[in-house]
Scaffold this motif. Structure first.
Motif, mmCIF file in Angstrom:
data_model
loop_
_atom_site.group_PDB
_atom_site.id
_atom_site.type_symbol
_atom_site.label_atom_id
_atom_site.label_comp_id
_atom_site.label_asym_id
_atom_site.label_seq_id
_atom_site.Cartn_x
_atom_site.Cartn_y
_atom_site.Cartn_z
ATOM 1 N N SER A 395 14.854 56.151 3.501
ATOM 2 C CA SER A 395 15.335 54.851 3.974
ATOM 3 C C SER A 395 14.475 54.365 5.133
ATOM 4 N N PRO A 396 14.535 53.062 5.448
ATOM 5 C CA PRO A 396 13.803 52.573 6.620
ATOM 6 C C PRO A 396 14.223 53.285 7.908
ATOM 7 N N GLU A 397 15.507 53.589 8.011
ATOM 8 C CA GLU A 397 16.000 54.271 9.214
ATOM 9 C C GLU A 397 15.408 55.681 9.326
ATOM 10 N N GLN A 398 15.313 56.383 8.202
ATOM 11 C CA GLN A 398 14.730 57.732 8.233
ATOM 12 C C GLN A 398 13.256 57.695 8.589
ATOM 13 N N LEU A 399 12.521 56.771 7.968
ATOM 14 C CA LEU A 399 11.094 56.676 8.280
ATOM 15 C C LEU A 399 10.899 56.235 9.725
ATOM 16 N N GLY A 400 11.730 55.318 10.182
ATOM 17 C CA GLY A 400 11.671 54.922 11.588
ATOM 18 C C GLY A 400 11.941 56.096 12.518
ATOM 19 N N GLY A 401 12.832 57.019 12.078
ATOM 20 C CA GLY A 401 13.112 58.212 12.871
ATOM 21 C C GLY A 401 11.905 59.115 12.987
ATOM 22 N N VAL A 402 11.151 59.261 11.889
ATOM 23 C CA VAL A 402 9.918 60.063 11.929
ATOM 24 C C VAL A 402 8.919 59.450 12.904
ATOM 25 N N ILE A 403 8.766 58.134 12.831
ATOM 26 C CA ILE A 403 7.814 57.428 13.695
ATOM 27 C C ILE A 403 8.225 57.542 15.162
ATOM 28 N N ALA A 404 9.527 57.469 15.422
ATOM 29 C CA ALA A 404 10.013 57.588 16.804
ATOM 30 C C ALA A 404 9.680 58.961 17.383
ATOM 31 N N LEU A 405 9.789 60.002 16.568
ATOM 32 C CA LEU A 405 9.476 61.354 17.037
ATOM 33 C C LEU A 405 7.990 61.509 17.353
ATOM 34 N N ILE A 406 7.150 60.825 16.562
ATOM 35 C CA ILE A 406 5.699 60.843 16.849
ATOM 36 C C ILE A 406 5.435 60.141 18.172
ATOM 37 N N SER A 407 6.026 58.957 18.332
ATOM 38 C CA SER A 407 5.782 58.149 19.529
ATOM 39 C C SER A 407 6.247 58.864 20.792
ATOM 40 N N LYS A 408 7.338 59.612 20.703
ATOM 41 C CA LYS A 408 7.854 60.339 21.871
ATOM 42 C C LYS A 408 7.060 61.607 22.163
ATOM 43 N N GLY A 409 6.187 62.002 21.230
ATOM 44 C CA GLY A 409 5.408 63.216 21.424
ATOM 45 C C GLY A 409 6.150 64.466 21.006
ATOM 46 N N GLN A 441 6.930 69.767 18.808
ATOM 47 C CA GLN A 441 5.587 69.980 19.316
ATOM 48 C C GLN A 441 5.635 70.714 20.657
ATOM 49 N N VAL A 442 4.707 71.674 20.830
ATOM 50 C CA VAL A 442 4.609 72.401 22.092
ATOM 51 C C VAL A 442 3.873 71.534 23.105
#
Length: 503
Positions: A395-409, A441-442
């Motif tokens: 879903s868009p919400e799930q993909l947005g969740g993946v992107i948010a985790l990348i952006s937060k590091g 991520q470490v």
């Protein structure tokens, strides 16, 4: 009407045996109006029904049956005209186009020759090389579709299915502004896109809901410019019409073949006969169907059973006020609001479903990053699985969740791809999956530095080589990422490796 900031493409040039030739193309696109009922009856327009199941008495041409206009068909035609920036005619009228064929039970088609519902408009057709063509729309008129003759069910008989009879069509007639096969396909594709955004035609070419009659002629270089100056068709060659094209690929192939056929005739000293032709995709050639009829051949006259159609400007204004955002405007907004490239914005606005999915995914996220994940990861995986965006397991919400985790590091790009695969296959909340599976991520510099020191200490020969050639530092980065299971922050690893090798 359109602000054209693109460079116009050069016309397609075909080398003949004696001269160079240019193509001149105009299209008549027949788009089935998206309504539940037909133009003049309450019969269903459902595709795939049993033969002759969706037929009212008026559709079957029964004596004494009178047509009654479907207001929603009129509204859909007006919406289409507004979407093509065209003039809406408050006064229009229906005419009878007389011809006789087994799948036309009335013996005539109700159409609009003299007073169409939509007048002149234009469409911006963008091509893949950064150029664009403005194609002028001459008119849009409403008319009935005919039925379907079936010749391959019995060796001795033909059958007629009247389910399509009376279904509302919009015939969108262009000026001869198109100058090559690719432009013709792009034009039909753009019309389809606009109508799908408007909800006025589903654009399904396979079902026959969008078909094109393609008019092709050839002329010597410079002749088209004289036509544009004078609007005198004598400067152009004789045109032939290729009937009922329902494939973008076949449209291009048919134009290419027909142009070369006409060039060969003219260069051999002959003259092209104006006629209607069919395209045979198996043989890759066009063949003569019938001589080209003119308007007088159909004995047009005003339909005596239908009053002229008069609509109020206020009604048109209400329709205009409720139009959705159209592709060109949405693309411009995506470029402006999300900082996307022209290409990415074009891909994401190709249809309404793609655009809506991206917008939901990008809410509160980095727009460029969201576009990259939607186009490359999601679209790529869906294509591999032969699915469209409406069937996406993510879903868009799930993909947005993946992107948010990348952006937060919290996760690296590599971990993100693994996470995406898990979500695509098994579902779940990306943030919860990362926590439960220890995928974070470490970012602890001490832990990362310890891993860097261990790799450097274990590989003195590589250290010596890297000091001579700094480009080899990437080997150490890869070893550290491998040792940490891809969880180390790549930026921190790169900085630490560079600093320690320099020391």
């Amino acid at each position: 009407m359109l602000d054209l900031s693109h460079t116009a493409p050069k016309p397609k040039v075909i080398a003949g045996a004696k001269h160079d030739w240019e193509l001149v193309i105009g299209l008549e696109v027949h788009a089935q109006v998206a309504t539940k009922a037909k133009l003049f009856s309450a019969s269903s327009t459902q595709f795939g029904a049993e033969p002759n199941a969706n037929v009212a008495f008026v559709d079957a041409g029964m004596p004494g049956m009178l047509p009654v206009i479907n207001e929603e068909c009129v509204a859909q035609a007006v919406r289409t005209g507004l979407g093509l920036r065209a003039n809406i005619n408050l006064y229009s009228a229906f005419d009878r186009k007389n011809y006789f064929y087994p799948d036309l039970p009335q013996g005539y088609q109700i159409s609009q020759l003299y007073h169409p519902i939509v007048g002149e408009g234009e469409v911006l057709v963008e091509l893949g090389d950064g150029t664009a063509r403005v194609v002028r729309i001459e008119r849009i008129h409403l008319e009935q579709d005919a039925g379907k003759s079936i010749h391959d069910m019995d060796p001795n008989m033909s059958f007629v299915d009247l389910n399509r009879t009376g279904v509302a069509l919009m015939e969108i007639v262009s000026r001869p502004d198109i100058r090559g096969p690719e432009e013709a396909a792009a034009y039909v594709s753009k019309l389809r896109q606009i109508m799908r955004y408007l909800g006025t035609c589903d654009g399904n070419m396979q079902n026959g809901n969008l078909r094109a009659d393609v008019n092709v002629s050839v002329c010597r270089p410079g002749a088209y410019e004289k036509y544009m100056e004078t609007q005198d068709f004598d400067h152009l060659g004789t045109r032939c019409e290729i009937k009922n094209m329902n494939s973008l690929r076949f449209i291009q192939q048919a134009i290419e073949y027909e142009a070369r056929r006409q060039i060969a005739i003219v260069e051999d000293g002959g003259s092209v006969t104006q006629e209607t032709r069919l395209y045979d995709p198996d043989k890759g050639e066009t063949r003569s169907m019938r001589s080209k009829e003119e308007a007088h051949d159909y004995r047009y006259f005003p339909d005596p059973d239908l009053l002229p159609l008069e609509i109020e400007q206020s009604w048109v204004n209400d329709l205009a006020a409720n139009l959705p955002e159209l592709p060109d405007a949405k693309k411009a907004r995506f470029i402006s609001d999300f900082g996307l490239s022209d290409y990415d914005a074009s891909v994401l606005t190709a249809d309404t479903e793609n655009a809506a999915f991206f917008e939901k995914t990008a809410e509160g996220q980095d727009g460029k990053l969201a576009a990259n994940w939607v186009i490359n990861e999601l679209f790529g995986r869906l294509k591999k699985d032969d699915k469209d965006i409406t069937e996406s397991p993510v879903s868009p919400e799930q993909l947005g969740g993946v992107i948010a985790l990348i952006s937060k590091g919290d996760i690296s790009g590599k971990i993100a791809k693994d996470l995406f695969e898990i979500v695509y296959t098994d579902g779940g909340d990306p943030a919860v999956i990362v926590e439960e599976r220890g995928m974070k991520q470490v970012t602890d510099l001490g832990a990362i530095e310890k891993a860097v020191d261990e790799i450097i200490a274990a590989n003195p020969h590589q250290v010596a080589k890297a000091k001579e050639n700094p480009k080899l530092a990437g080997w150490f980065v890869g070893q550290v990422m491998k040792a940490t299971g891809g969880k180390a922050n790549p930026k921190a690893v790169n900085e630490l490796v560079a600093r320690k090798l320099q020391g």
